[in-house]
Write a protein that holds these residues in place. Sequence first.
Motif, short mmCIF file in Angstrom:
data_model
loop_
_atom_site.label_atom_id
_atom_site.label_comp_id
_atom_site.label_asym_id
_atom_site.label_seq_id
_atom_site.Cartn_x
_atom_site.Cartn_y
_atom_site.Cartn_z
N ARG A 236 -45.37 10.37 -7.11
CA ARG A 236 -44.43 10.11 -6.01
C ARG A 236 -44.06 11.40 -5.29
O ARG A 236 -43.91 11.42 -4.06
CB ARG A 236 -43.17 9.42 -6.55
CG ARG A 236 -42.21 8.98 -5.45
CD ARG A 236 -41.19 7.97 -5.96
NE ARG A 236 -40.49 8.48 -7.13
CZ ARG A 236 -40.43 7.83 -8.29
NH1 ARG A 236 -41.03 6.66 -8.42
NH2 ARG A 236 -39.76 8.33 -9.31
N ASP A 237 -43.93 12.51 -6.03
CA ASP A 237 -43.65 13.79 -5.38
C ASP A 237 -44.77 14.19 -4.43
O ASP A 237 -44.53 14.74 -3.35
CB ASP A 237 -43.46 14.88 -6.44
CG ASP A 237 -42.11 14.80 -7.13
OD1 ASP A 237 -41.22 14.11 -6.60
OD2 ASP A 237 -41.96 15.42 -8.20
N GLY A 259 -42.96 2.13 -4.75
CA GLY A 259 -43.47 3.35 -4.13
C GLY A 259 -44.80 3.16 -3.44
O GLY A 259 -45.22 4.00 -2.65
N ILE A 260 -45.49 2.05 -3.73
CA ILE A 260 -46.75 1.71 -3.06
C ILE A 260 -46.45 0.65 -2.02
O ILE A 260 -45.87 -0.39 -2.32
CB ILE A 260 -47.80 1.19 -4.06
CG1 ILE A 260 -48.06 2.22 -5.16
CG2 ILE A 260 -49.09 0.83 -3.34
CD1 ILE A 260 -48.65 3.51 -4.68
N ARG A 261 -46.82 0.91 -0.78
CA ARG A 261 -46.52 0.01 0.33
C ARG A 261 -47.67 -0.95 0.60
O ARG A 261 -48.83 -0.68 0.28
CB ARG A 261 -46.21 0.81 1.60
CG ARG A 261 -45.13 1.87 1.43
CD ARG A 261 -43.84 1.26 0.94
NE ARG A 261 -42.78 2.26 0.81
CZ ARG A 261 -41.64 2.04 0.17
NH1 ARG A 261 -41.44 0.87 -0.41
NH2 ARG A 261 -40.73 2.99 0.09
N ALA A 262 -47.34 -2.05 1.26
CA ALA A 262 -48.35 -3.05 1.60
C ALA A 262 -49.39 -2.49 2.57
O ALA A 262 -50.52 -2.98 2.65
CB ALA A 262 -47.69 -4.29 2.20
N THR A 263 -49.00 -1.45 3.31
CA THR A 263 -49.92 -0.86 4.29
C THR A 263 -50.79 0.24 3.69
O THR A 263 -51.63 0.81 4.38
CB THR A 263 -49.11 -0.27 5.46
OG1 THR A 263 -48.12 0.64 4.95
CG2 THR A 263 -48.43 -1.37 6.26
N ASP A 264 -50.59 0.56 2.41
CA ASP A 264 -51.41 1.59 1.76
C ASP A 264 -52.79 1.02 1.43
O ASP A 264 -52.92 -0.08 0.89
CB ASP A 264 -50.74 2.07 0.47
CG ASP A 264 -49.46 2.85 0.75
OD1 ASP A 264 -49.34 3.41 1.85
OD2 ASP A 264 -48.58 2.88 -0.14
#
Length: 290
Positions: A236-237, A259-264
Amino acid sequence: MYNLFVSGNEESWNGDPWNIERGRCVYEYTSDALRDRYGKLDQAAIAELKRFPSVFAYESGHERSPKFGMIRDVIVRQVEVRVVYELFDVDPFLGFEDLNTLRFELDIAKMEMYRTHWAVKDVDLTAVLNAQGIALPGWARYPGRGINIRTHEFEVALSFPGEERDLIEKIARELEHRLGPDRYFYDRNYPGQLARPNMDLLLQQIYGERSKIIVVFISGHYQLKDWCGIEFRAIRDIILRRDHDRIMLIRTGDGEVEGIRATDGYVDARRHSPEELAAFIEQRIGELQP
């Protein structure tokens, strides 16, 4: 250092696991020092032996040329040992006559090739074969060298939940072939070095500071695991620093990871083989090479 396997069965070395009596493993035709170090075939010894290049030969009476490869696994029982191995095409390689011609260079005893056994030799196999015009794969050049896990830098580190162990094991084997030993961080490669207090801090250093690429295998299981959470603090850092090129996402199942987005973007492991996934990882490493 290299492993020498000799079989009296001409059907051996066809890719199937090989069984041998326990007393013939890393004992006969092996120096006292190496026998003391590896002969117990405990977890630490097996981890080192798996890193050595291996010659898979036949007893002299068969007059068959040896093959080249590496150990993938060793399963020890009370009276027998099973060796799981992988063969690699090396052309040219040794002929059966060469094992006699190069007996001194390869540390092979006069009558050794008439006995089924597994020996370990304190010989630089790459150097000996290079002198004969035989080039081994890059991973075989520095087998079994020790590293300092507290300072070593890796090309890639794998972060995953235990439920994905079978898949990760296959990917790790392919990375070993593609990258060589000690170029990727996979926890089972370093059981002894990770057995220490404050391992959480060590892992955060490996993932956050000493790996060029971090591959995160995301699923609902990842979100629930404590050790994944520890590793993801470092990940995350990296994301917060916008150093996005260092992160590679591989989805192994449904479920969200904080921390993981749908757009990743991610690779869907359910649509690719372990070999393909390892190739994708190697490609990403190549993008960061100067």
